[in-house]
Design a protein around this motif. Structure first.
Motif, PDB file in Angstrom:
ATOM      1  N   GLN A 230      38.318  53.504   2.261  1.00 17.51           N
ATOM      2  CA  GLN A 230      37.470  54.646   1.941  1.00 17.51           C
ATOM      3  C   GLN A 230      36.082  54.171   1.518  1.00 17.51           C
ATOM      4  OE1 GLN A 230      40.034  58.255   0.290  1.00 17.51           O
ATOM      5  NE2 GLN A 230      40.113  56.531  -1.105  1.00 17.51           N
ATOM      6  N   ASP A 231      35.114  55.034   1.746  1.00 19.22           N
ATOM      7  CA  ASP A 231      33.766  54.777   1.257  1.00 19.22           C
ATOM      8  C   ASP A 231      33.171  56.108   0.841  1.00 19.22           C
ATOM      9  OD1 ASP A 231      31.472  53.470   0.543  1.00 19.22           O
ATOM     10  OD2 ASP A 231      31.246  52.389   2.429  1.00 19.22           O
ATOM     11  N   ILE A 232      31.955  56.061   0.330  1.00 20.37           N
ATOM     12  CA  ILE A 232      31.327  57.265  -0.211  1.00 20.37           C
ATOM     13  C   ILE A 232      30.028  57.564   0.528  1.00 20.37           C
ATOM     14  CG2 ILE A 232      30.325  58.344  -2.264  1.00 20.37           C
ATOM     15  CD1 ILE A 232      32.103  56.474  -3.946  1.00 20.37           C
TER      16      ILE A 232
ATOM     17  N   ILE B 148      36.557  54.781  -8.770  1.00 21.25           N
ATOM     18  CA  ILE B 148      35.873  54.848 -10.070  1.00 21.25           C
ATOM     19  C   ILE B 148      34.448  55.376  -9.886  1.00 21.25           C
ATOM     20  CG2 ILE B 148      34.875  53.432 -11.920  1.00 21.25           C
ATOM     21  CD1 ILE B 148      37.393  51.674 -11.723  1.00 21.25           C
ATOM     22  N   ASN B 149      33.751  54.847  -8.879  1.00 21.39           N
ATOM     23  CA  ASN B 149      32.389  55.311  -8.602  1.00 21.39           C
ATOM     24  C   ASN B 149      32.376  56.769  -8.172  1.00 21.39           C
ATOM     25  OD1 ASN B 149      31.128  52.880  -9.204  1.00 21.39           O
ATOM     26  ND2 ASN B 149      31.320  52.102  -7.126  1.00 21.39           N
TER      27      ASN B 149
ATOM     28  N   LEU C 155      30.987  62.465  -9.433  1.00 17.85           N
ATOM     29  CA  LEU C 155      31.375  63.855  -9.667  1.00 17.85           C
ATOM     30  C   LEU C 155      31.013  64.297 -11.082  1.00 17.85           C
ATOM     31  CD1 LEU C 155      34.903  64.050  -7.945  1.00 17.85           C
ATOM     32  CD2 LEU C 155      32.738  64.972  -7.091  1.00 17.85           C
ATOM     33  N   GLU C 156      31.208  63.400 -12.028  1.00 10.36           N
ATOM     34  CA  GLU C 156      30.905  63.722 -13.425  1.00 10.36           C
ATOM     35  C   GLU C 156      29.408  63.883 -13.660  1.00 10.36           C
ATOM     36  OE1 GLU C 156      32.720  60.601 -15.621  1.00 10.36           O
ATOM     37  OE2 GLU C 156      34.766  61.180 -15.060  1.00 10.36           O
ATOM     38  N   HIS C 157      28.605  63.289 -12.783  1.00 11.52           N
ATOM     39  CA  HIS C 157      27.148  63.391 -12.928  1.00 11.52           C
ATOM     40  C   HIS C 157      26.557  64.345 -11.878  1.00 11.52           C
ATOM     41  CE1 HIS C 157      27.963  59.659 -15.143  1.00 11.52           C
ATOM     42  NE2 HIS C 157      26.870  59.955 -15.828  1.00 11.52           N
TER      43      HIS C 157
END
Length: 386
Positions: free
Chosen positions: A172-174, A372-373, A378-380
């Protein structure tokens, strides 16, 4: 694979009739079937312009499946002599092979060349329960052909769900995508952002306007853009690659050929200063999505890239009521500008058993950091309600 289904290798996309290809696309949901990058015409342009060819390390070798002489499935596939233009990075795997005196190339790759856009990779009229046999046939062919492995990149959700059960290495990647929440204007979009993010975007756009008074933007498509427009953008594209020391893999006639073959789906945005084009961006679109692909300029101007490649694209998507805008691979700086993290998926079969285990372990560790990233992004979120 069923004895009734046979695999044939096609060394050119033209060996598969466009009508047969379109028949397979018709089995996809509408939002997927209009994806410009899986169209027969797009893959044909890549080959006809020699943007993709054996001498550039992309030997077409499409996997076509037939049942009673009728095409029932196809995987766009290439024999790769390097890992450029894939956006799923396996250079470390190739280095490990080399250190042990083994050859990583050639490898077999199912993907859309030079295109990190998620979408269907298997075009088929067969029911999903028959798909695993087709993937296994792709792996078997790769091994029989002495490839180091078979890779399938940027697969859609349904395919990913099936491939996950095939004992492949899942990677997976983002990326960062913009989603239209039924906005009626750019101001409407800004209104749902957190105050700090909204002010930053307004500051960037205001600073760009002040620094470059006289800037205008012109959207063109394959019908309205001239041959001179495409030649101009090609020079911008190559100038930018030259400055960065990169490899402009697309041939000089690619953009014009793509516009001719797919005029409604091919877009050119020209950024002009006092009427003179100094920068541009190449986009493609589907029925519900906009995809930013290439950018080029003759002059470096602060915030020109953000304005051309991001903000103008958002305005276009809002105006044309498109649900999605993908501005390109990677780039966490997009988060502050309204683009949200999205996980992309690829799957890999490594023929060498020992390397398969070692790579699987390395990828598993890497995926922990990816997640984790992803959660941190998402949190930011830049949006007030997220």
């Amino acid at each position: 694979m069923s004895d009734a289904i046979t695999l044939e290798l096609k060394t050119s996309i033209e060996a598969i009739h466009a009508d047969d290809w379109q028949t397979l696309l018709a089995h996809l949901p509408q939002e997927q079937s209009s994806n410009p990058f899986i169209q027969h015409a797009f893959l044909k342009v890549l080959e006809q312009t020699e943007s993709v060819c054996a001498k550039k390390g992309w030997q077409p070798c499409h996997l076509a499946f037939y049942e009673k002489q009728s095409l029932v499935a196809v995987l766009p596939n290439y024999i790769k002599a390097h890992s450029y233009g894939e956006y799923v990075f396996d250079w470390a795997w190739a280095d490990a092979y080399q250190r042990h005196g083994l050859e990583y190339y050639p490898k077999s790759l199912t993907a859309v060349p030079l295109t990190p856009i998620t979408g269907p990779r298997l075009m088929t009229s067969l029911a999903p329960e028959k798909w695993p046999a087709l993937y296994r046939a792709a792996i078997q062919w790769a091994e029989q052909s002495h490839m180091s492995g078979w890779h399938i990149n940027f697969v859609g959700k349904q395919e990913a769900g099936i491939l996950e059960s095939e004992s492949l290495i899942a990677k997976q990647d983002i990326q960062f995508h913009w989603h239209n929440r039924d906005y009626t204007s750019f101001s409407d979009f800004l209104s749902v952002l957190k105050a700090k993010k909204r002010k930053n975007i307004l500051r960037e756009r205001r600073s760009f306007d002040q620094a470059g008074a006289g800037w205008t933007f012109e959207w063109l498509d394959g019908h309205s853009a001239s041959a001179e427009d495409w030649a101009l953008f090609d020079r911008m594209y190559r100038n930018t690659f030259d400055k960065k020391g990169g490899w402009a893999q697309l041939s000089e006639n690619f953009f014009a050929a793509c516009a001719k073959a797919m005029p409604e789906q091919t877009l050119l945005l020209l950024a002009k200063h006092d009427g003179e084009p100094l920068a541009g961006a190449f986009f493609m679109r589907s029925d519900d999505g906009l995809y930013g692909r290439y950018w080029g300029c003759f002059e470096e101007v602060e915030f020109l890239h953000f304005e051309t490649c991001y903000y103008q694209g958002i305005e276009y998507a809002i105006k044309h009521q498109l649900a999605l805008f993908e501005p390109g691979a990677q780039g966490e700086h997009k988060l502050a500008r309204g683009f949200m993290p999205v996980l992309t998926r690829s799957f890999h079969h490594i023929s060498h058993r020992n390397f398969r285990e070692a790579i699987a372990n390395a990828v598993a560790q890497e995926q922990e950091w990816i997640m984790i990233n992803y959660q941190s992004y998402l949190e930011h979120s830049p949006y007030k309600e997220d």
